[in-house]
Motif scaffolding. Structure first.
Motif, PDB file in Angstrom:
ATOM      1  N   SER A 249       0.825  -1.217   0.000  1.00 26.53           N
ATOM      2  CA  SER A 249       0.000   0.000   0.000  1.00 26.53           C
ATOM      3  C   SER A 249       0.855   1.263   0.000  1.00 26.53           C
ATOM      4  CB  SER A 249      -0.949   0.000   1.201  1.00 26.53           C
ATOM      5  OG  SER A 249      -0.241   0.153   2.419  1.00 26.53           O
ATOM      6  N   ARG A 250       1.990   1.229   0.682  1.00 32.84           N
ATOM      7  CA  ARG A 250       2.863   2.403   0.693  1.00 32.84           C
ATOM      8  C   ARG A 250       3.402   2.702  -0.700  1.00 32.84           C
ATOM      9  NH1 ARG A 250       4.273   0.643   6.019  1.00 32.84           N
ATOM     10  NH2 ARG A 250       5.868  -0.784   5.205  1.00 32.84           N
ATOM     11  N   ARG A 251       3.721   1.667  -1.448  1.00 37.81           N
ATOM     12  CA  ARG A 251       4.258   1.883  -2.792  1.00 37.81           C
ATOM     13  C   ARG A 251       3.196   2.478  -3.716  1.00 37.81           C
ATOM     14  NH1 ARG A 251       6.799  -3.322  -2.179  1.00 37.81           N
ATOM     15  NH2 ARG A 251       5.312  -4.242  -3.651  1.00 37.81           N
ATOM     16  N   ARG A 252       1.936   2.265  -3.382  1.00 36.88           N
ATOM     17  CA  ARG A 252       0.851   2.818  -4.198  1.00 36.88           C
ATOM     18  C   ARG A 252       0.286   4.121  -3.649  1.00 36.88           C
ATOM     19  NH1 ARG A 252       2.217  -1.657  -5.183  1.00 36.88           N
ATOM     20  NH2 ARG A 252       1.866  -2.712  -7.148  1.00 36.88           N
ATOM     21  N   GLY A 253       0.724   4.499  -2.489  1.00 37.47           N
ATOM     22  CA  GLY A 253       0.341   5.784  -1.941  1.00 37.47           C
ATOM     23  C   GLY A 253      -1.066   5.860  -1.394  1.00 37.47           C
ATOM     24  N   GLN A 254      -1.704   4.726  -1.169  1.00 34.12           N
ATOM     25  CA  GLN A 254      -3.050   4.742  -0.598  1.00 34.12           C
ATOM     26  C   GLN A 254      -3.423   3.358  -0.084  1.00 34.12           C
ATOM     27  OE1 GLN A 254      -5.410   4.511  -4.828  1.00 34.12           O
ATOM     28  NE2 GLN A 254      -6.625   4.974  -3.042  1.00 34.12           N
ATOM     29  N   ARG A 255      -4.452   3.341   0.768  1.00 33.17           N
ATOM     30  CA  ARG A 255      -5.071   2.101   1.212  1.00 33.17           C
ATOM     31  C   ARG A 255      -6.516   2.125   0.744  1.00 33.17           C
ATOM     32  NH1 ARG A 255      -2.127   3.429   6.105  1.00 33.17           N
ATOM     33  NH2 ARG A 255      -3.994   4.520   6.823  1.00 33.17           N
ATOM     34  N   SER A 256      -6.932   1.097   0.061  1.00 41.05           N
ATOM     35  CA  SER A 256      -8.309   1.018  -0.418  1.00 41.05           C
ATOM     36  C   SER A 256      -8.645  -0.430  -0.703  1.00 41.05           C
ATOM     37  CB  SER A 256      -8.494   1.851  -1.695  1.00 41.05           C
ATOM     38  OG  SER A 256      -7.824   1.247  -2.787  1.00 41.05           O
ATOM     39  N   GLY A 257      -9.903  -0.699  -0.942  1.00 40.38           N
ATOM     40  CA  GLY A 257     -10.302  -2.040  -1.320  1.00 40.38           C
ATOM     41  C   GLY A 257      -9.659  -2.482  -2.621  1.00 40.38           C
ATOM     42  N   ARG A 258      -9.509  -1.536  -3.560  1.00 34.33           N
ATOM     43  CA  ARG A 258      -8.887  -1.881  -4.834  1.00 34.33           C
ATOM     44  C   ARG A 258      -7.421  -2.259  -4.649  1.00 34.33           C
ATOM     45  NH1 ARG A 258      -9.789   2.715  -8.375  1.00 34.33           N
ATOM     46  NH2 ARG A 258     -11.816   1.720  -8.736  1.00 34.33           N
ATOM     47  N   VAL A 259      -6.691  -1.490  -3.845  1.00 37.30           N
ATOM     48  CA  VAL A 259      -5.291  -1.799  -3.598  1.00 37.30           C
ATOM     49  C   VAL A 259      -5.166  -3.141  -2.871  1.00 37.30           C
ATOM     50  CG1 VAL A 259      -3.232  -1.062  -2.322  1.00 37.30           C
ATOM     51  CG2 VAL A 259      -4.553   0.607  -3.627  1.00 37.30           C
ATOM     52  N   ALA A 260      -6.087  -3.410  -1.945  1.00 41.70           N
ATOM     53  CA  ALA A 260      -6.073  -4.699  -1.252  1.00 41.70           C
ATOM     54  C   ALA A 260      -6.288  -5.846  -2.239  1.00 41.70           C
ATOM     55  CB  ALA A 260      -7.158  -4.717  -0.171  1.00 41.70           C
ATOM     56  N   TRP A 261      -7.235  -5.670  -3.169  1.00 46.05           N
ATOM     57  CA  TRP A 261      -7.484  -6.719  -4.159  1.00 46.05           C
ATOM     58  C   TRP A 261      -6.275  -6.916  -5.061  1.00 46.05           C
ATOM     59  CZ3 TRP A 261      -9.946 -10.875  -5.237  1.00 46.05           C
ATOM     60  CH2 TRP A 261      -9.995 -11.352  -6.547  1.00 46.05           C
ATOM     61  N   GLN A 262      -5.608  -5.816  -5.425  1.00 43.77           N
ATOM     62  CA  GLN A 262      -4.401  -5.930  -6.251  1.00 43.77           C
ATOM     63  C   GLN A 262      -3.308  -6.712  -5.508  1.00 43.77           C
ATOM     64  OE1 GLN A 262      -3.815  -1.776  -6.996  1.00 43.77           O
ATOM     65  NE2 GLN A 262      -5.122  -1.739  -8.814  1.00 43.77           N
ATOM     66  N   TYR A 263      -3.222  -6.498  -4.205  1.00 42.61           N
ATOM     67  CA  TYR A 263      -2.245  -7.244  -3.417  1.00 42.61           C
ATOM     68  C   TYR A 263      -2.603  -8.732  -3.377  1.00 42.61           C
ATOM     69  CZ  TYR A 263       0.489  -8.921   0.546  1.00 42.61           C
ATOM     70  OH  TYR A 263       1.332  -9.644   1.354  1.00 42.61           O
ATOM     71  N   VAL A 264      -3.904  -9.025  -3.228  1.00 41.78           N
ATOM     72  CA  VAL A 264      -4.344 -10.424  -3.224  1.00 41.78           C
ATOM     73  C   VAL A 264      -4.048 -11.077  -4.571  1.00 41.78           C
ATOM     74  CG1 VAL A 264      -6.391 -11.911  -3.105  1.00 41.78           C
ATOM     75  CG2 VAL A 264      -6.071 -10.085  -1.420  1.00 41.78           C
ATOM     76  N   THR A 265      -4.237 -10.336  -5.650  1.00 42.47           N
ATOM     77  CA  THR A 265      -3.902 -10.861  -6.980  1.00 42.47           C
ATOM     78  C   THR A 265      -2.402 -11.170  -7.067  1.00 42.47           C
ATOM     79  OG1 THR A 265      -5.690  -9.572  -7.984  1.00 42.47           O
ATOM     80  CG2 THR A 265      -3.956 -10.365  -9.453  1.00 42.47           C
ATOM     81  N   GLU A 266      -1.585 -10.289  -6.497  1.00 45.05           N
ATOM     82  CA  GLU A 266      -0.146 -10.523  -6.458  1.00 45.05           C
ATOM     83  C   GLU A 266       0.177 -11.788  -5.653  1.00 45.05           C
ATOM     84  OE1 GLU A 266       4.044 -10.023  -6.723  1.00 45.05           O
ATOM     85  OE2 GLU A 266       2.352  -9.351  -7.936  1.00 45.05           O
ATOM     86  N   LEU A 267      -0.489 -11.955  -4.507  1.00 44.50           N
ATOM     87  CA  LEU A 267      -0.273 -13.157  -3.697  1.00 44.50           C
ATOM     88  C   LEU A 267      -0.605 -14.419  -4.489  1.00 44.50           C
ATOM     89  CD1 LEU A 267      -1.837 -12.135  -0.250  1.00 44.50           C
ATOM     90  CD2 LEU A 267       0.607 -12.360  -0.785  1.00 44.50           C
ATOM     91  N   ALA A 268      -1.733 -14.383  -5.194  1.00 41.92           N
ATOM     92  CA  ALA A 268      -2.142 -15.557  -5.971  1.00 41.92           C
ATOM     93  C   ALA A 268      -1.123 -15.846  -7.081  1.00 41.92           C
ATOM     94  CB  ALA A 268      -3.532 -15.335  -6.549  1.00 41.92           C
ATOM     95  N   GLY A 269      -0.643 -14.783  -7.720  1.00 40.36           N
ATOM     96  CA  GLY A 269       0.358 -14.975  -8.763  1.00 40.36           C
ATOM     97  C   GLY A 269       1.632 -15.586  -8.217  1.00 40.36           C
ATOM     98  N   ARG A 270       2.074 -15.105  -7.044  1.00 44.48           N
ATOM     99  CA  ARG A 270       3.276 -15.692  -6.435  1.00 44.48           C
ATOM    100  C   ARG A 270       3.077 -17.165  -6.109  1.00 44.48           C
ATOM    101  NH1 ARG A 270       4.288 -11.174  -1.709  1.00 44.48           N
ATOM    102  NH2 ARG A 270       4.619  -9.330  -3.060  1.00 44.48           N
ATOM    103  N   ALA A 271       1.853 -17.512  -5.690  1.00 41.67           N
ATOM    104  CA  ALA A 271       1.569 -18.890  -5.295  1.00 41.67           C
ATOM    105  C   ALA A 271       1.226 -19.785  -6.480  1.00 41.67           C
ATOM    106  CB  ALA A 271       0.418 -18.912  -4.286  1.00 41.67           C
ATOM    107  N   GLY A 272       1.149 -19.201  -7.687  1.00 46.02           N
ATOM    108  CA  GLY A 272       0.818 -19.983  -8.857  1.00 46.02           C
ATOM    109  C   GLY A 272      -0.633 -20.407  -8.907  1.00 46.02           C
ATOM    110  N   LYS A 273      -1.501 -19.553  -8.374  1.00 44.24           N
ATOM    111  CA  LYS A 273      -2.929 -19.865  -8.347  1.00 44.24           C
ATOM    112  C   LYS A 273      -3.708 -18.881  -9.230  1.00 44.24           C
ATOM    113  CE  LYS A 273      -3.231 -21.855  -3.694  1.00 44.24           C
ATOM    114  NZ  LYS A 273      -3.942 -21.768  -2.390  1.00 44.24           N
ATOM    115  N   ALA A 274      -4.828 -19.320  -9.737  1.00 46.76           N
ATOM    116  CA  ALA A 274      -5.767 -18.448 -10.431  1.00 46.76           C
ATOM    117  C   ALA A 274      -6.874 -18.069  -9.462  1.00 46.76           C
ATOM    118  CB  ALA A 274      -6.347 -19.146 -11.654  1.00 46.76           C
ATOM    119  N   ILE A 275      -7.354 -16.842  -9.544  1.00 44.70           N
ATOM    120  CA  ILE A 275      -8.469 -16.424  -8.681  1.00 44.70           C
ATOM    121  C   ILE A 275      -9.560 -15.766  -9.534  1.00 44.70           C
ATOM    122  CG2 ILE A 275      -7.070 -16.133  -6.634  1.00 44.70           C
ATOM    123  CD1 ILE A 275      -6.953 -13.172  -7.152  1.00 44.70           C
TER     124      ILE A 275
END
Length: 275
Positions: A249-275
Motif C-alpha cells: 500500500s505504501r508503494r501505491r500511496g493509498q489504502r483502499s479495497g482496490r489496492v487490497a485486491w491488487q495485493y491479493v492478486t499478487e499473492l495468488a500470482g506468487r503462489a501460482g494460483k488463479a483467482i
C-alpha cells in the motif's frame, strides 16, 4: 439474348444479400445484466462480483445498498442511489454484488443495465423500453462526472430523477457512482460571487439531493485495509504477511479495497494460483 430482368431489381437483390441480417431483439427477461450504448442493448450472461461477505470495511454502506436493491427486486418502494466518495472503495463492486444477491433471493425479478456516460442522451429511449417490461431494473452509470460548462447533462439527470416528462418509469431506479458527492465540479470562487453567491453551489448540491439515498465511501484505515486482505486471503487459501501488505500500500500511496485486491492478486500470482 437472354432476358436478365430489371437491372434495378437485380442491384437491390444483390445489396440485400450483402446486408447482414438484423440483430435479434433483446430479451429483457432472460439475462442478469445488459449494456446500453445509446442506440441499443446487448445482453451480459453473468455479473462478475465478489461475494458480499468479502466486501470489508464498508459494512454500513453494504447494509443500505443491499436492502434497497432487495426492496426493488421484491416489487417494493425503493430509492435511486448515489454512491460517492473515495476511489477504489468498492462502490460499483457493492452494487453488482447486491444485484447478484437480490437475483438469488428473487430469481428473474431484477436486472442491471449499465449505461456509459457518453450514451446518456439515449436513456429516454431505454426508459421507454424498460417501462413496458414486467421486471425491475437498476440503470447503472459508473464513475459519473460532468465538466465545467456542461449544463445539459446535469439537467437531464435531474429530469430523470424527479418530475420531468421523461422521468424513469416506476419499475426502474437509477444507481450512479461518482468520486464527488456534488457530481459536478465545485470551486472556491463560487462562494465569493457577489451575485447570488449560494445559487451555483445550491444548484450543484440539488442534483445529489434528487437521489433518495446518497451513500458516502471514505478511505479505509489500516485495520480495514488489512481486514479486506485477510478476508480474500482466507477465501482463496493464500498466505500473507502484514508487513508485506503494508509495504504494497505504501508503494501505491493509498489504502483502499482496490489496492487490497491488487495485493491479493499478487499473492495468488506468487503462489501460482488463479483467482
Amino acid at each position: 439474348m437472354t432476358d436478365q430482368g430489371d437491372p434495378l431489381a437485380r442491384i437491390a437483390a444483390a445489396l440485400e444479400r450483402l446486408t447482414p441480417p438484423p440483430a435479434p431483439a433483446i430479451d429483457w427477461l432472460a439475462h442478469p445484466a445488459y449494456v446500453w450504448d445509446g442506440g441499443g442493448a446487448r445482453a451480459v450472461e453473468k455479473i462478475y462480483a465478489p461475494a458480499l461477505d468479502l466486501l470489508q470495511g464498508i459494512d454500513q454502506q453494504k447494509d443500505v445498498v443491499t436492502a434497497n436493491v432487495t426492496r426493488l427486486a421484491a416489487g417494493h418502494a425503493a430509492h435511486d442511489m448515489l454512491l460517492w466518495g473515495s476511489r477504489g472503495m468498492g462502490k460499483s463492486a457493492l452494487l453488482r454484488a447486491s444485484i447478484v444477491a437480490a437475483q438469488t433471493l428473487h430469481p428473474g425479478r431484477i436486472a442491471l443495465v449499465q449505461v456509459a456516460q457518453d450514451a446518456m442522451a439515449g436513456i429516454a429511449g431505454l426508459f421507454a423500453t424498460l417501462g413496458r417490461i414486467d421486471r425491475r431494473f437498476f440503470v447503472f452509470i459508473d464513475d459519473l462526472g460532468f465538466e465545467d460548462g456542461d449544463g445539459g447533462g446535469p439537467r437531464l439527470l435531474r429530469s430523470w430523477l424527479e418530475g420531468g416528462v421523461e422521468a424513469r418509469p416506476g419499475n426502474v431506479r437509477l444507481a450512479v457512482t461518482s468520486n464527488r458527492r456534488a457530481i459536478v465540479p465545485r470551486h472556491a470562487s463560487e462562494q465569493d460571487d457577489p451575485l447570488n453567491p449560494r445559487d451555483a453551489v445550491d444548484d450543484r448540491l440539488a442534483l445529489a439531493d434528487r437521489f433518495g439515498l446518497s451513500i458516502g465511501f471514505h478511505n479505509c484505515n489500516q485495520d480495514d485495509y488489512l481486514a479486506i486482505i485477510a478476508g480474500y486471503a482466507a477465501h482463496f487459501g493464500l498466505t500473507w504477511e502484514q508487513a508485506d501488505a503494508l509495504e504494497w500500500s505504501r508503494r501505491r500511496g493509498q489504502r483502499s479495497g482496490r489496492v487490497a485486491w491488487q495485493y491479493v492478486t499478487e499473492l495468488a500470482g506468487r503462489a501460482g494460483k488463479a483467482i
